[in-house]
Design an enzyme around this catalytic site. Structure first.
Site, mmCIF file in Angstrom:
data_model
loop_
_atom_site.group_PDB
_atom_site.id
_atom_site.type_symbol
_atom_site.label_atom_id
_atom_site.label_comp_id
_atom_site.label_asym_id
_atom_site.label_seq_id
_atom_site.Cartn_x
_atom_site.Cartn_y
_atom_site.Cartn_z
ATOM 1 N N GLY A 89 -40.195 -64.552 34.459
ATOM 2 C CA GLY A 89 -39.576 -65.701 35.111
ATOM 3 C C GLY A 89 -39.634 -66.952 34.244
ATOM 4 N N SER A 124 -38.306 -62.390 38.351
ATOM 5 C CA SER A 124 -39.436 -61.797 37.648
ATOM 6 C C SER A 124 -39.937 -60.573 38.414
ATOM 7 C CB SER A 124 -40.559 -62.833 37.548
ATOM 8 O OG SER A 124 -41.710 -62.244 36.995
ATOM 9 N N CYS A 170 -51.332 -70.830 38.361
ATOM 10 C CA CYS A 170 -51.249 -71.601 37.118
ATOM 11 C C CYS A 170 -52.063 -72.883 37.199
ATOM 12 C CB CYS A 170 -49.810 -71.956 36.813
ATOM 13 S SG CYS A 170 -48.686 -70.683 37.306
HETATM 14 C C1 LIG Z 1 -44.356 -66.591 39.094
HETATM 15 C C2 LIG Z 1 -43.299 -67.629 39.025
HETATM 16 C C3 LIG Z 1 -42.697 -67.970 37.804
HETATM 17 C C4 LIG Z 1 -43.136 -67.386 36.499
HETATM 18 O O1 LIG Z 1 -42.794 -66.034 36.372
HETATM 19 P P1 LIG Z 1 -43.525 -65.157 35.241
HETATM 20 O O2 LIG Z 1 -42.789 -63.865 35.273
HETATM 21 O O3 LIG Z 1 -44.938 -65.027 35.659
HETATM 22 O O4 LIG Z 1 -43.325 -65.885 33.957
HETATM 23 C C5 LIG Z 1 -41.691 -68.900 37.816
HETATM 24 N N1 LIG Z 1 -41.288 -69.485 38.971
HETATM 25 C C6 LIG Z 1 -41.834 -69.178 40.152
HETATM 26 C C7 LIG Z 1 -41.322 -69.828 41.386
HETATM 27 C C8 LIG Z 1 -42.861 -68.248 40.221
HETATM 28 O O5 LIG Z 1 -43.412 -67.965 41.405
#
Ligand SMILES: *Cc1c(COP(=O)(O)O)cnc(C)c1O
Length: 397
Positions: free
Chosen positions: A70, A199, A324
């Site tokens: 993502g 993602s 995060c």
């Molecule tokens: C988890 C998340 C991401 C990041 O996705 P990754 O695949 O972990 O890099 C971005 N945006 C939102 C809203 C998320 O929940």
């Protein structure tokens, strides 16, 4: 009891996703760019996976490119729109204050490069309106980026209405749909979405794989240079096993969105009702317009971190804010964006459910949270001050 209630951080892989991956590690391990048959078989699987993912979003396979997740999809979508805008001397971007850091930090970078960023304030209910977006768009706006559903408080934004505003004003529209894909119905055509990120590990697929949908005609900027994979827009040998796992997980999830939403939201509402009985607690985000599996509360007079550790001892795996930001002592930017004061934003708890969550687990979690909040308040100097009137309560009884 071991109760996993952190599905917004990541999910357990589904059996179907694991089984879809295995053949591409064991037998069909070829490189899809190779001309021999082991490579070609991997190449055919790649085509089929792209078709299935496109089918789930109502777009064409040519409009999907695979990314490492993502975050990469968000980065590439926003940077691409900025480069397109720059060529037309449009250097203004509209977004919201409660986006994921993959969006906010990319916007920070663009700001350093001379872009002007408008971050819309979020209402106390965790929603932004299409009218706010409409009023913020200027003649030099090149992009609107508004998340589909918030990862901390679960609120679902009026994406189709925002898409309609952007289409009418001729501005590109990106949505970070990482929390929505596989959980809510998405139709990029009907919703006028130009760019969308997803993602796999948020819908029971593998980690480290995601996709970016870019409407035909929206020229993507490369973040990674090299070979001609992904039609020259994202170099690097394709992670075929992960892509197969993602396609299987998304197809499976999209096959029962309504059933699963009905089942999970009933459990969510039971959990919300149980936790609302705790005095001086408040639900974060609108009660209705939220992801089926999201529950997020603030409890006055305690620290979210201590609550998490004690819940972990009781076998309840939860989160305060996002994965995060936990580890930092700053309160969540999302809770601050919806106007929660610092003192209660620190005492937040996010419980996110899945298809595997049971009613027994919900009842256990309610008891565990109640006991733990009570215990922590019993030893909290802040709580003592609240009780003796040295400090004022911010929440109702
Ligand atoms: C988890 C998340 C991401 C990041 O996705 P990754 O695949 O972990 O890099 C971005 N945006 C939102 C809203 C998320 O929940």
């Amino acid at each position: 009891m071991q109760i996993y209630m952190d599905n917004a951080a990541t999910t357990k892989m589904s059996r179907a996703a694991i089984e879809a991956m295995l053949p591409y590690m064991e037998e069909i391990y070829g490189n899809p760019s190779s001309l021999h048959s082991v490579g070609q078989r991997a190449g055919e699987a790649l085509i089929a996976a792209r078709e299935r993912i496109a089918g789930c979003l109502s777009c064409d396979p040519e409009e999907i490119i695979f990314t490492s997740g993502g975050s990469e999809a968000d980065n590439q979508a926003i940077i691409s729109a900025a480069r397109i805008g720059e060529k037309q001397r449009k250097r203004h971007i509209v977004s919201t204050a409660f986006e994921h850091h993959a969006v906010l930090h990319t916007l920070d970078r663009l700001k350093e490069q001379g872009f002007e960023i408008t971050l819309l304030p979020v209402h106390e209910d965790g929603l932004v309106t299409a009218q706010q977006v409409s009023e913020a768009i200027r003649p030099d706006t090149c992009l609107v980026t508004v998340m589909y559903a918030n990862n901390e408080i679960g609120t679902i934004q009026p994406i189709a209405q925002i898409g309609a505003v952007c289409r009418d004003k001729g501005v590109l529209f990106h949505t970070d749909a990482v929390q929505a894909a596989g959980h809510l119905h998405i139709d990029v055509r009907a919703q006028n979405i130009d760019l969308l990120s997803l993602s796999a590990h948020k819908f029971h697929g593998p980690k480290g794989i995601g996709a970016l949908y870019a409407k035909r005609g929206v020229r993507l900027t490369n973040l990674i240079e090299g070979g001609m994979q992904e039609r020259g827009r994202r170099a690097g040998t394709e992670n075929i096993p992960a892509i197969m796992g993602m396609a299987a997980a998304l197809t499976e999830a999209c096959g029962h969105i309504d059933d699963s939403a009905a089942k999970i939201s009933a459990l969510r509402d039971r959990l919300i009702a149980g936790l609302s009985e705790i005095p001086h607690s408040v639900l974060n985000g609108d009660g209705e317009c939220r992801l089926p599996g999201n529950v997020n509360f603030c409890f006055e007079g305690i620290e979210g971190e201590s609550l998490l550790l004690l819940l972990d001892d009781k076998g309840v795996y939860a989160s305060s804010g996002s994965a995060c930001t936990s580890g930092s002592l700053d309160p969540s930017h999302v809770l601050l964006a919806i106007g929660r004061p610092h003192e209660i934003a620190h005492g937040s708890l996010r419980l996110t459910l899945s298809e595997e969550t049971t009613a027994e687990e919900i009842d256990y979690a309610i008891r565990a949270v109640k006991e733990t909040v009570e215990y922590l308040r019993g030893i909290s100097p802040v709580w003592r001050d609240l009780l003796n009137g040295t400090r004022q309560f911010v929440t109702a009884e």
